[in-house]
Design an enzyme around this catalytic site. Structure first.
Site, PDB file in Angstrom:
ATOM      1  N   ASP A   1      -1.620  11.006   9.601  1.00  9.86           N
ATOM      2  CA  ASP A   1      -1.558  10.528   8.215  1.00  9.86           C
ATOM      3  C   ASP A   1      -0.671  11.469   7.403  1.00  9.86           C
ATOM      4  O   ASP A   1      -0.152  12.449   7.934  1.00  9.86           O
ATOM      5  CB  ASP A   1      -2.964  10.381   7.615  1.00  9.86           C
ATOM      6  CG  ASP A   1      -3.016   9.196   6.656  1.00  9.86           C
ATOM      7  OD1 ASP A   1      -2.199   9.143   5.718  1.00  9.86           O
ATOM      8  OD2 ASP A   1      -3.877   8.310   6.847  1.00  9.86           O
TER       9      ASP A   1
ATOM     10  N   HIS B   1       2.010   6.080   5.546  1.00 12.67           N
ATOM     11  CA  HIS B   1       1.101   7.194   5.899  1.00 12.67           C
ATOM     12  C   HIS B   1       1.768   8.119   6.918  1.00 12.67           C
ATOM     13  O   HIS B   1       1.172   8.477   7.935  1.00 12.67           O
ATOM     14  CB  HIS B   1      -0.223   6.647   6.436  1.00 12.67           C
ATOM     15  CG  HIS B   1      -1.082   6.033   5.356  1.00 12.67           C
ATOM     16  ND1 HIS B   1      -1.768   6.779   4.431  1.00 12.67           N
ATOM     17  CD2 HIS B   1      -1.328   4.733   5.044  1.00 12.67           C
ATOM     18  CE1 HIS B   1      -2.412   5.965   3.603  1.00 12.67           C
ATOM     19  NE2 HIS B   1      -2.161   4.719   3.940  1.00 12.67           N
TER      20      HIS B   1
ATOM     21  N   GLU C   1      -0.627  -0.090   3.705  1.00  7.96           N
ATOM     22  CA  GLU C   1      -0.200   0.653   2.520  1.00  7.96           C
ATOM     23  C   GLU C   1       1.175   1.300   2.683  1.00  7.96           C
ATOM     24  O   GLU C   1       1.354   2.470   2.354  1.00  7.96           O
ATOM     25  CB  GLU C   1      -1.258   1.722   2.182  1.00  7.96           C
ATOM     26  CG  GLU C   1      -2.602   1.123   1.872  1.00  7.96           C
ATOM     27  CD  GLU C   1      -3.692   2.160   1.578  1.00  7.96           C
ATOM     28  OE1 GLU C   1      -4.510   1.907   0.685  1.00  7.96           O
ATOM     29  OE2 GLU C   1      -3.728   3.218   2.243  1.00  7.96           O
TER      30      GLU C   1
HETATM   31  C1  ACM Z   1      -6.966   1.395   4.764  1.00  9.99           C
HETATM   32  O1  ACM Z   1      -8.072   1.651   4.266  1.00  9.99           O
HETATM   33  N1  ACM Z   1      -5.861   1.772   4.156  1.00  9.99           N
HETATM   34  C2  ACM Z   1      -6.838   0.696   6.017  1.00  9.99           C
END
Ligand code: ACM
Length: 551
Positions: A213, A287, A350
């Protein structure tokens, strides 16, 4: 010559007669008492009140070669808790006072994870089509024994009695999962193993390890050592809640760590013995800041970045150059060598497109590929990974954003923003795993009154709500519903910096989820669950699990 007593034992050993004996007893359904505090609740159980099988030092385990893995596990568990080192023998003769483990394809109708457990006074018989089912019978046996059976050192002076029961059991769903976010905080390997043990105890079979991440890259990749040399370490972390105004606070303490490939092999093997599949998650294209900090050419700005010290959605995402795609496929090549899982999670959530919109290179790439916009470029990116994984005999799974711009042909969707994404994917004939924030985000608060709880990301997800989750949305037809593989509970760790807090947030909500994914809806009952849970929490006490106490 066979004596009368032996003959009787032989007869009692046959499951037909065993059944007849059981049927003399009133079928007591679910009077909740220690003897039946099984979580998740079995599909069928008949309880023969007042009669017991007792494990003694001279009890013999009978198993043939195929069943030996489970026989060894049972023997070791018995040795650990009782100090009795039982003999394991081939099932040549019928003994009094024995535990038989039979792998029998006749049980195939219960699936490879199903089992039958017959406990009578002279013997206990586990029958299953596969060691997975036999292992779950073993988990049930652990829950039928006195709670001290969970002790890691021998406990003296206990009668190791198991009530006489007849159980036929199998899971409702094939994907009974948890997610542990190791990207935000590195957790010791020993904790990952403890977590696997806890999942197995609840007959859960899948653990997604979120390994990369913005705030940390946690898996050694031999070809690209800077991913961990640089990407596994950050200078400090957010203190308190990220949204605190007027000025965010930091703790001034460096944080980091990663798993070597040997660590990963050890974790995967440990999980495999417990019938838990480890699904690795390598995030792309969002991420990704820790990877871009290590290799700036993977990003869009060319700027040197630090491994992030903030939470939230970041703008620094991978570019979509051919070289970047090949870099990530190299990473996946090493990942595939380590993880036998059919499913490989590529994240996909995201991915903030600000930098893609502003980048002349990305815009040129969109044109060159004949795509309409950034969503289609993300879809192109994921499709390349899909094709790559399929060529290696694996299956891609990603968060529901992978539907945007067109779902890759073989992809499985993990529906987190509610169930909408899952419904759309199932209708389009794709498999889905349900992981909606509303019911499965175990990083959410467990009380309405947040002041009573340790700091959490937000939300409110009490135990009851976790328990009442129904993974199959009403909107789906029976045919479409077959695409729902199961459900998964998430432990995102922005506000979970250590194992103790992970246990607090995870339990007992994982106990509830275990029943959601194992037990038929018609057998679920919250107040009955709570009664069983009270006994079950004593097991978790012995296992030193820092669960949140019941209200
Ligand atoms: C997530 O909670 N962004 C998968």
């Amino acid at each position: 010559m066979i004596g009368m007593e032996n003959l009787l034992l032989k007869l009692m050993g046959s499951s037909l007669v065993g059944l007849a004996i059981i049927s003399f007893a009133a079928s007591v359904g679910y009077a909740v008492q220690r003897e039946t505090a099984i979580i998740p609740r079995p599909q069928k159980i008949t309880f023969h009140k007042g009669h017991f099988f007792t494990i003694r030092p001279d009890t013999v385990i009978l198993a043939d070669k195929a069943a030996m893995p489970t026989a060894d596990q049972l023997r070791n568990a018995i040795a650990q808790a009782t100090g009795y080192f039982l003999t394991v023998q081939m099932p040549r003769a019928i003994h009094e006072n024995c535990i038989s483990i039979l792998l029998d394809s006749d049980l195939a109708h219960l699936g490879r994870e199903g089992y039958r457990l017959s406990v009578t006074t002279p013997q206990m018989v586990i029958t299953a089509a596969d060691n997975a089912g036999a292992f779950y019978a073993f988990q049930t046996i652990r829950q039928l024994l006195p709670v001290q059976f969970y002790s890691k050192t021998p406990v003296r002076g206990i009668d190791w009695k198991i009530p006489c029961v007849q159980i036929e059991d199998y899971p409702r769903f094939a994907w009974r999962g948890a997610l542990l976010d190791l990207g935000r905080y590195y957790m010791p390997k020993e904790f990952v193993k403890k977590f696997i043990d806890l999942l197995a105890l609840h007959k859960m079979n899948s653990l997604q390890l979120h390994l990369t991440d913005d705030q940390g890259w946690r898996i050694e990749i031999k070809k690209y050592p800077k991913l961990t040399e640089v990407g596994a370490w950050r200078s400090q972390s957010v203190k308190g809640h990220y949204s605190v105004k007027p000025r965010r606070q930091y703790d001034g303490t460096p944080h980091g760590g990663f798993y070597t490939q040997d660590d990963i092999r050890e974790i995967v093997a440990y999980a495999r013995q417990r019938h838990v599949r480890i699904v690795p998650e390598i995030e792309m294209p969002g991420h990704a800041q820790s990877a871009i900090a290590a290799y700036p050419e993977l990003g869009n700005t060319g700027k040197k970045l630090e491994v992030s010290i903030n939470w939230g959605v970041h703008k620094n995402i991978f570019n979509a150059d051919e070289k970047t795609i090949l870099f990530l496929q190299d990473v996946l090549t090493e990942v595939l060598e380590l993880f036998p899982s059919e499913f490989i999670h590529i994240g996909g959530d995201e991915a903030n497109k600000t930098q893609w919109k502003a980048s002349p290179k990305i815009q040129a790439r969109i044109k060159e590929l004949g795509l309409k916009n950034e969503d289609e470029l993300q879809s192109y990116f994921i499709k390349r990974m899909d094709k790559f994984l399929v060529s290696k005999g694996r299956r891609l799974i990603g968060w529901d954003e992978i539907l945007e711009g067109g779902l890759a042909p073989n992809a499985t969707a993990m529906s987190w923003r509610g169930t909408k994404g899952g419904i759309a994917a199932a209708r389009a004939g794709h498999d889905v795993v349900m992981a909606p924030t509303t019911h499965t985000y175990f990083d959410y608060y467990q009380s309405k009154d947040k002041k009573k709880e340790p700091l959490a990301i937000g939300g409110f997800l009490p135990l009851r709500k976790a328990y009442e989750f129904e993974p199959i949305p009403k909107e789906l037809t029976a045919e479409q519903a077959k695409h729902v593989l199961g459900a998964q509970g998430q432990l995102w760790t922005e506000y979970i910096p250590n194992p103790k807090k992970a246990e607090y947030m995870g339990f007992p909500r994982y106990c509830a989820l275990a029943e959601v994914v194992w037990t038929k809806p018609e057998s679920k009952d919250y107040s009955n669950f709570i009664e069983r849970l009270k006994a079950h929490l004593k097991r978790l006490d012995i296992l030193d699990v820092n669960y949140r106490p019941l209200d």
